[in-house]
Design a protein around this motif. Structure first.
Motif, PDB file in Angstrom:
ATOM      1  N   THR A  79       0.929 -11.157  -0.557  1.00 44.62           N
ATOM      2  CA  THR A  79       0.529  -9.953  -1.280  1.00 44.62           C
ATOM      3  C   THR A  79       1.482  -9.713  -2.437  1.00 44.62           C
ATOM      4  O   THR A  79       2.704  -9.625  -2.230  1.00 44.62           O
ATOM      5  CB  THR A  79       0.542  -8.719  -0.360  1.00 44.62           C
ATOM      6  OG1 THR A  79      -0.403  -8.898   0.690  1.00 44.62           O
ATOM      7  CG2 THR A  79       0.211  -7.454  -1.139  1.00 44.62           C
ATOM      8  N   ALA A  81       1.334  -6.981  -5.488  1.00 41.64           N
ATOM      9  CA  ALA A  81       0.602  -5.896  -6.150  1.00 41.64           C
ATOM     10  C   ALA A  81       0.636  -6.090  -7.656  1.00 41.64           C
ATOM     11  O   ALA A  81       1.635  -6.574  -8.222  1.00 41.64           O
ATOM     12  CB  ALA A  81       1.196  -4.555  -5.774  1.00 41.64           C
ATOM     13  N   ASP A  86       5.424  -4.378  -4.942  1.00 38.99           N
ATOM     14  CA  ASP A  86       5.024  -4.492  -3.533  1.00 38.99           C
ATOM     15  C   ASP A  86       4.690  -5.961  -3.293  1.00 38.99           C
ATOM     16  O   ASP A  86       3.594  -6.415  -3.591  1.00 38.99           O
ATOM     17  CB  ASP A  86       3.836  -3.598  -3.226  1.00 38.99           C
ATOM     18  CG  ASP A  86       3.522  -3.531  -1.727  1.00 38.99           C
ATOM     19  OD1 ASP A  86       4.105  -4.326  -0.961  1.00 38.99           O
ATOM     20  OD2 ASP A  86       2.708  -2.675  -1.334  1.00 38.99           O
TER      21      ASP A  86
END
Length: 281
Positions: A79, A81, A86
């Motif tokens: 992940t 962002a 993040d």
């Protein structure tokens, strides 16, 4: 020269990935301790060539034991962002904003979870936060003295720790040559920080000094070998700094070390600590 605003980047917006960047790096080096032990921690994640590279490394003192975990994962397996900081991989998590961050990571035998709070100004490398980089350019700034608290767990024993963390944010675009450099991030206490670059490989260096009032001084330095360690001489700061270094993490072409610093700065005896990355040597 001493610099003040404006800079060429926005540090808050620059926490998120930069769309023009070919390499994105979020680098954390912490020195934390409980009543008896000192822990040096590296938590680093980098997006490059369609993959996400993650490193978690830990050095314990006084015994000098080190351990680390390094992963390379496809971007669709992690992940990252698009509009904030993040990043979550199988080895680590980094997230937060300019005033407060949370970082965590694991090796096979240890885990780290730290909360970071900013009290000092931002250090903009080169004063503007952007400078030439091996045929291209790089953006780089640091939050160099983050107040740190959290937990380091080793072999099932959890240590409540406190200390300081250097966060370095960097992205690279348009580089035409393979990077080869030695970098130092030094915390000299009392709100004084040095970000030192040697891209020539012969000790010829330049640095950005951040003062407690947020002003920046960009000046030359000279790094020389001394008994396997380094001496950094900075005429513009009337500084002579003995840097005792030890290893934290290495892979081919990348070496991260930790540093104890003693010496003089503007006629004052000082002690401090820091981190070093040697790339391409």
């Amino acid at each position: 020269m001493t610099t003040a605003r404006p800079t060429l980047i926005d540090a808050a917006d620059g926490l998120a990935p930069v769309r023009t960047g070919e390499a994105e790096s979020w680098w954390f080096g912490a020195r934390v301790h409980d009543q008896e032990k000192v822990f040096w921690v590296k938590i680093h994640t980098m997006v490059m060539d369609g993959a996400c590279l993650s490193t978690v490394a830990l050095r314990r003192e006084p015994d000098g034991h080190t351990e680390d975990k390094h992963t390379v994962e496809a971007l669709d397996a992690v992940t990252v962002a698009a509009d904030s900081l993040d990043v979550r991989t199988s080895a680590l998590t980094v997230r937060g904003d300019l005033d407060g961050l949370e970082v965590s990571g694991t090796t096979d035998g240890a885990s780290v979870r730290l909360a970071l709070r900013r009290e000092d100004p931002v250090l903009y490398s080169g004063g503007a936060g952007v400078f030439p980089f091996f045929g291209g350019r790089t953006g780089q700034y640091a939050l160099p003295g983050l107040v740190t608290s959290g937990t380091v767990t080793v072999g099932g024993t959890a240590y409540r720790v406190g200390g300081r963390t250097w966060f370095d944010r960097q992205w690279v675009a348009g580089a035409t040559e393979a990077p080869r450099f030695t970098w130092l991030g030094l915390d000299l206490g009392a709100g004084r920080y040095l970000s030192v670059w040697d891209a020539a490989g012969d000790g010829t260096s330049w640095l950005t000094a951040l003062r407690a009032d947020g002003s920046h001084l960009i000046t030359d330095a000279r790094r020389t070998e001394r008994d396997g360690h380094w001496l950094l001489t900075v005429p513009g700061l009337d500084a002579s700094l003995a840097i005792t270094r030890r290893g934290l993490f290495s892979t081919p072409g990348v070496h991260t070390g930790v540093c104890d610093v003693t010496g003089t700065l503007a006629g004052e005896e000082i002690t401090g600590h820091g981190f070093t990355d040697v790339i391409g040597a």
